[in-house]
Design a protein around this motif. Sequence first.
Motif, PDB file in Angstrom:
ATOM      1  N   ASN A 172       0.820  -1.210   0.000  1.00 44.24           N
ATOM      2  CA  ASN A 172       0.000   0.000   0.000  1.00 44.24           C
ATOM      3  C   ASN A 172       0.853   1.258   0.000  1.00 44.24           C
ATOM      4  N   VAL A 173       1.927   1.268   0.795  1.00 40.88           N
ATOM      5  CA  VAL A 173       2.805   2.444   0.835  1.00 40.88           C
ATOM      6  C   VAL A 173       3.474   2.646  -0.523  1.00 40.88           C
ATOM      7  N   MET A 174       3.831   1.563  -1.192  1.00 41.58           N
ATOM      8  CA  MET A 174       4.439   1.705  -2.520  1.00 41.58           C
ATOM      9  C   MET A 174       3.460   2.322  -3.520  1.00 41.58           C
ATOM     10  N   ILE A 175       2.201   1.928  -3.413  1.00 38.28           N
ATOM     11  CA  ILE A 175       1.190   2.522  -4.303  1.00 38.28           C
ATOM     12  C   ILE A 175       1.054   4.017  -4.023  1.00 38.28           C
ATOM     13  N   PHE A 176       1.014   4.387  -2.734  1.00 34.88           N
ATOM     14  CA  PHE A 176       0.912   5.801  -2.387  1.00 34.88           C
ATOM     15  C   PHE A 176       2.137   6.563  -2.889  1.00 34.88           C
ATOM     16  N   SER A 177       3.310   5.947  -2.753  1.00 36.21           N
ATOM     17  CA  SER A 177       4.547   6.623  -3.155  1.00 36.21           C
ATOM     18  C   SER A 177       4.597   6.874  -4.657  1.00 36.21           C
ATOM     19  N   LEU A 178       3.988   5.970  -5.422  1.00 38.36           N
ATOM     20  CA  LEU A 178       3.952   6.182  -6.877  1.00 38.36           C
ATOM     21  C   LEU A 178       3.274   7.499  -7.232  1.00 38.36           C
ATOM     22  N   CYS A 179       2.287   7.876  -6.435  1.00 41.49           N
ATOM     23  CA  CYS A 179       1.603   9.152  -6.697  1.00 41.49           C
ATOM     24  C   CYS A 179       2.571  10.323  -6.556  1.00 41.49           C
ATOM     25  N   TYR A 180       3.411  10.260  -5.515  1.00 44.96           N
ATOM     26  CA  TYR A 180       4.384  11.343  -5.327  1.00 44.96           C
ATOM     27  C   TYR A 180       5.453  11.308  -6.417  1.00 44.96           C
TER      28      TYR A 180
END
Length: 778
Positions: A172-180
Amino acid sequence: MSAVCQHCELPLGASARAEFDSFCCEGCRTVYQLIRSEGLERYYELRSGGDSPPPALRADSYAWLDAALAAAPRSETGLVRLTLDVQGVHCAACVWLLEQLWKRHAGGLELRINPALGRADFAWHAGELDVREYLHAAERFGYRFGLARKGDLGVSRALVVRMGISFAAALNVMIFSLCYYAGLAPNEGALYTVLGRWSFALATIAVLAGGSLFFRSAWESLRRGLAHLDVPIALGIALGYGGSVWAWMAHGPESAYFDTITIFIALMVLGRWLQERVLQRNRLSILASEGIDDLYTRRRRAGALETVPAAAIEPGDELWILPGDLVPVEGTLLGMRARMSLDWITGESRPQHFEPGATVPAGAFQAGDAPVRLCARQGFAASRLQTLLGSGAAAQRSSRVASSSSRFAGAYVLAVLLLAGAGFAFWLSAGAERAIEVALSVLVVTCPCALGLALPLAHELVHSGLRRRGIFLREAGFLERVLHVKHVLFDKTGTLTRGALRLTPFARAELAGLEPELRALLADATGRSLHPTSRAIHAELSRGEPTPLDPELEVREIAGRGLELRRRERRFELVRGERGTLFREGERTLAVIEVEEQLKSDARTELAALQREGYAVHLLSGDRAERAASIGAELGLPSGRVHGAFSPEDKAEYVRALDQGDTWMVGDGINDAPAFDAAFCAATPAVDRPSLPARADLFYLGDGVSAVRVTLEWARRLSAVLRTNLVLAVLYNAAVVSLALAGRVSPLVAAVLMPLSSLCFLSLTTLRLSARRTAWTS
């Protein structure tokens, strides 16, 4: 393509092909023929790949079963439920075979087998089934049942939960980081803030669920003054997480390393699970041992037999020892002549006969075919088995050598801290925030994956390869400790020899020269006797084929002398003589039959190979010195390293005097237990009773002794792979630290390098340790 065993599918060596034809050992041949004769061929269809060779099991009298049945719950309708541990279950095919055997016993209602735990749950109606019959039937196929003593899977399950939480958080954190990484900026609304908070929350959960495992272990190792490999892992998690929280609060979520930290935690927990899983599988594959608590016997009191723990025996008790039972205390033989095997306590290969009134030592096995009675001369508290079956020293052995990975861990921690400090000091002139960013990037990008993930994977691959060959390691550090071994010490009876007798070439020639009528007569007579010499003669004459019974032949066993044969007017004898066993008619000797111990099929070649590789091979036996010397000479061992008539204490003292952190004791009897405790490493082929495997670093199955050389070979391969991984890890970290110190490592670069480097280490390890199919016996 090399030939493989028809049962277990292990490659066949030359010695196995010569002795067992298309099988690697007698156990495989026996079980294969049994499966075919019982119509259970579907076992081979259900089995995926091969299997370990079946063990050679000493018949169990199931004295312990009475206590288990007495404690088993029973319903008002007479339904009995019983839970037992089982060893030998490796796959779904084993479960199917045991279930098919159960269905063949009338009255059996339910059988549920947990192959992961090695546990069986039975249900039947009282009076409709004798569960002993089923246990005996399963034993013929190499499965052994015992009291339910194995622990649960709590540790493994807890690790699975930690791993699940860590991976869920990381993904989940990796998915969020992709946005940044894709350009999500502060001016694009609440999503920027919400995803940052969720990344922080999930990273915190990952640290608490997965990171706490390493924090606890690292703290314990530091308290003991050690630098365990969990120290750099814990340090990386703590500093990386703390730095990421600072970066998030100071500069926003796009500057944090939450994705890198969470995937790192998930990978490290995966490595720990792999490490625990393989050892747990090996420990659960054999019955658990409670030492003396595993011993039960039958005692006659007030005219009735009762099953009692051995610890309850008192002087003067009348004990009934069934065939296959262990004599728990020294006792006086009552009533009738008895045959006892002393191989477990003295190494004496031939069973001995005891006359009424004789003293039978504790630790003897009842080798006859009918129950015998003993009067206990001592309580169990005074029995020698108390010492021989006491707790072993496997745990102490495992801590006697420092792990190279632990030594590397100490150097790694110091180097990372120094480099991070140097980076902070160098960039301080550009501002405190910039200096902290550089130091944080050094802490995050340095990757101990060679220790935390590739090392457990390497151990998993090696353990799996050894399990495939019937070798089961019980101690995590054994593969590193065994690299220090210079002296390999073998017991004789049951370890290098089969404990059975065979005819010498001279004796075979003597029998071949007999008339066919006399050969048939001798085969018939020896087939009716249980004496080891008779069995050896019968095996040579019958060649495994059924022997026709002559109704006119009368056979009588003469105590302490041999056999007397009568057929019509002719009288023959098979008796001891100065040159061996004599087959006579009247005063005329028809054949002189000499017997010798039967070496295991690969004993000569394996011991020769060990000596060529530079190992000093020793033979320690409780058997008579001349027999030990004869076997030692046959094996090509120097006379100075062959010792007979050794007591258990003599063996232990010899090992202690020799040991410089470089001895490996291999034995199969309780007379080897003190030597196990004195040795640096210990192994046993004796899996029919759990007391010895519980004291050993490993146990192995099959007929030969190649497990020793195979284990050493795999240990060397593992060491070579780990050394390569450590060198590459140093080179990799030197490169990425240089980039970090130059201020070139952003959160995106760190997020890419972490999984990429881990994948490279895992792939390299897998390729180099891919299972090779080597012959079980040479």
